[in-house]
Design an enzyme around this catalytic site. Structure first.
Site, PDB file in Angstrom:
ATOM      1  N   ALA A 147       1.081  -0.995  -0.264  1.00 54.90           N
ATOM      2  CA  ALA A 147      -0.006  -0.170  -0.467  1.00 54.90           C
ATOM      3  C   ALA A 147       0.995   1.240  -0.073  1.00 54.90           C
ATOM      4  O   ALA A 147       1.757   1.212   1.139  1.00 54.90           O
ATOM      5  CB  ALA A 147      -0.743   0.431   1.402  1.00 54.90           C
ATOM      6  N   CYS A 148       0.615   2.092  -0.792  1.00 55.99           N
ATOM      7  CA  CYS A 148       1.565   3.958  -1.201  1.00 55.99           C
ATOM      8  C   CYS A 148       1.548   4.098   1.033  1.00 55.99           C
ATOM      9  O   CYS A 148       0.189   4.538   0.539  1.00 55.99           O
ATOM     10  CB  CYS A 148       0.658   4.902  -2.394  1.00 55.99           C
ATOM     11  SG  CYS A 148       1.871   5.665  -2.260  1.00 55.99           S
ATOM     12  N   ILE A 149       2.727   4.825   0.609  1.00 49.49           N
ATOM     13  CA  ILE A 149       2.316   4.919   2.131  1.00 49.49           C
ATOM     14  C   ILE A 149       2.139   6.604   2.319  1.00 49.49           C
ATOM     15  O   ILE A 149       0.950   6.769   3.286  1.00 49.49           O
ATOM     16  CB  ILE A 149       4.174   5.289   2.635  1.00 49.49           C
ATOM     17  CG1 ILE A 149       4.735   5.592   4.261  1.00 49.49           C
ATOM     18  CG2 ILE A 149       4.791   6.127   1.554  1.00 49.49           C
ATOM     19  CD1 ILE A 149       5.533   5.811   4.781  1.00 49.49           C
TER      20      ILE A 149
END
Lengths: 95, 116, 142, 142, 95, 116
Positions: free
Chosen positions: D85-87
């Site tokens: 998941a993109c931070i």
């Protein structure tokens, strides 16, 4: 001040299908309040030509998007003005 | 490999465009060729004089002005959409090239992506 | 009818757009502050659909961006306004309070006070009690 | 070129639409299962924008509805596929792992294993390494 | 099998602005893959008339929405078929 | 007080329509008059023969058929939108009334709401 039957709050850009739908649902005693991406309609010539009632536009949203409006067509209002319109209208629909 | 990142939603109303910009900046940071294309309501990203303090957001105009510095190769905008939204040349931020968007344009890139 | 002579109104504000996806929570807080400043009452805030993410206790935007869940929580607490996230919308989207954490045997709860989780009955009641129910929707991307 | 003679491909799947808001996670899992069944490899799943909600450990849909975060977790574990998941998307939207919980002094963490949080560099690498990067977006309401 | 330059995956309903945009970006050697709400375009007569390449539609999405299609215009494919198309095309764009 | 709940997005592609239906059923459960209106791509909710097993969703056609039982007063659909999506009378589930949507219709209700 003329009374407003229904205040239509429109936050969609003119490209969005709900934008055109809102316009076709506007009655002659209704008013239109453009907010968020809806204020972009002040730049698309002719898109609001069929609207017979008053058109308001939320000024912080106009300013955010770098838009100046012709006061004879669009009445800029701030959040207080928007609140006042919701109390003056008989009902409010958010599109 | 070269990537075209497309923004077709207006600024401030949603976050898709900001997240597309992050994608473009990331590619550039990793030295990958990347170009931004603004379509539809997305061309409103390119209007001069944005002042979003009243809605407590950061100016996307400022974000965009950093694009060449970060290494984004070009800012393209659909010419007809600019016209539809009343954007003449003088209304646009610096460095925008107006284009016709069709398969000829897209075929120049190995990837074309939307952020959402 | 002018403001000077009008009675104070009571508002319910319904938010269906998520923060950091839509502008809905921002516009709604501008409206809410203006309503309070104009002498009106806000009966409650109802979060529905993607709007329930506004009640997240874990949302952590960059420090130079507004923290919409925190700003909303502070406004609700300062004016003692109930904030309700619809239970059906919230559970699907991973927003749970302590009671739901126990019931579903989950690892954590993540609803930010003073928001609480409740059913659509709260929204039905809002329509009956408040003088105006104002909706703030997402922009739906276009 | 026909399937019989073609080499296996490697896919990265990017999901930008949230479960219970869009159909993206469902269509993407149908695609992923078919890719695996056809003998291809899936290098990684990358969640971006509203897609990060698929990594929620707290999502609790009604028991007669598919549990998309769980189904995805099970698929990733069964095939040893990294899920990222993109931070930046995740922190804004209230999806945090243990490390981010500590860093931001939050009350809980809510990322479901085997999903992890990482930067857009993972997505850039995907574009370089995978033979195809396929995006599953939200429907944007219209 | 004719090779596909670009496979365009379209999940938006015909009312959505990105739907029409995708059509104008289709080249003669491209193919269109309708998924999710995009399969509704099989019911809106004429909307796809300008498309010269092959049009595919994801069958579970057609069935979900109660749609039967004319096989001479639309080729129904399952998830495996969709995967195969993404490997046969030179590149893939999701709209 | 009577409420018009509007669904203008197609079924299965997103959750807005399902959440609008929940609103309508809640009003009905509390004995409040409520009518459903289907607009634009939303008219596709009303097509007979939906079979969403292949996408692991529950049939909205089945959900909708419960509307009269729960006390929803009417199912309205924009006539032109039905036509645009190829929905003749015979293709529609039972109990749908086709209407022209304009201010005359909306003014019959004290509240008009969208779920998102």
């Amino acid at each position: 001040m003329a009374s407003i039957h229904t205040l239509h709050i429109l936050n969609k850009s003119p490209d969005h299908p709900r934008f055109q739908r809102c316009l076709t649902a506007l009655g002659p005693e209704d008013a239109l309040m453009l907010i968020e991406n809806g204020v972009l309609a002040t730049t698309t010539a002719g898109r609001l030509a069929t609207v017979s009632g008053q058109i308001y536009a939320l000024s912080p949203d106009l300013e955010a998007r770098g838009l100046q409006v012709d006061d004879s067509t669009f009445v800029p209002v701030d959040y207080e003005g928007m609140v006042r319109l919701t109390t003056e209208a008989g009902q409010v629909i958010s599109w | 490999m070269s990537t075209l990142v497309v923004i077709d939603s207006a600024p401030y109303g949603d976050w898709t465009g900001r997240e597309a910009l992050d994608m473009a900046f990331s590619l550039a940071a990793f030295d990958q060729p990347v170009t931004l294309l603004f379509l539809g309501a997305g061309v409103n990203w390119l209007r001069k004089g944005q002042a979003p303090e009243g809605i407590s957001q950061k100016s996307v105009e400022k974000n965009l002005s950093a694009a060449p510095i970060f290494g984004v190769e070009g800012l393209l905008a659909d010419g007809r959409d600019c016209e539809a939204y009343g954007l003449a040349e003088a209304d646009l931020i610096a460095g925008v090239t107006r284009v016709d968007v069709g398969s000829d344009l897209l075929h120049q890139y190995t990837h074309t992506v939307f952020a959402g | 009818m002018t403001m000077q002579h009008s009675e104070p109104f009571s508002f319910t504000i319904v938010i269906t757009g998520a923060p950091y996806s839509s502008q809905a929570p921002q516009t709604a807080i501008g409206f809410a502050r203006a309503a309070l400043a104009s002498g009106h009452r806000i009966d409650r805030i109802f979060l529905y659909g993607d709007g329930v993410h506004l009640a997240s206790a874990l949302s952590s935007p960059p420090s130079d961006e507004p923290h919409w869940p925190r700003e909303w929580s502070q406004l609700l607490e300062a004016h003692d306004i109930p904030g309700i996230a619809c239970i059906a919308s919230a559970l699907r989207r991973g927003l749970v309070d302590e009671a739901e954490k126990k019931r579903y045997e989950l690892s954590a709860h993540n609803v930010r006070a003073p928001f609480v989780i409740a059913g659509l009955g709260e929204w039905v009641e809002a329509g009956l009690r408040s003088s105006r129910v104002i909706y703030f929707h997402g922009g739906s991307g276009a």
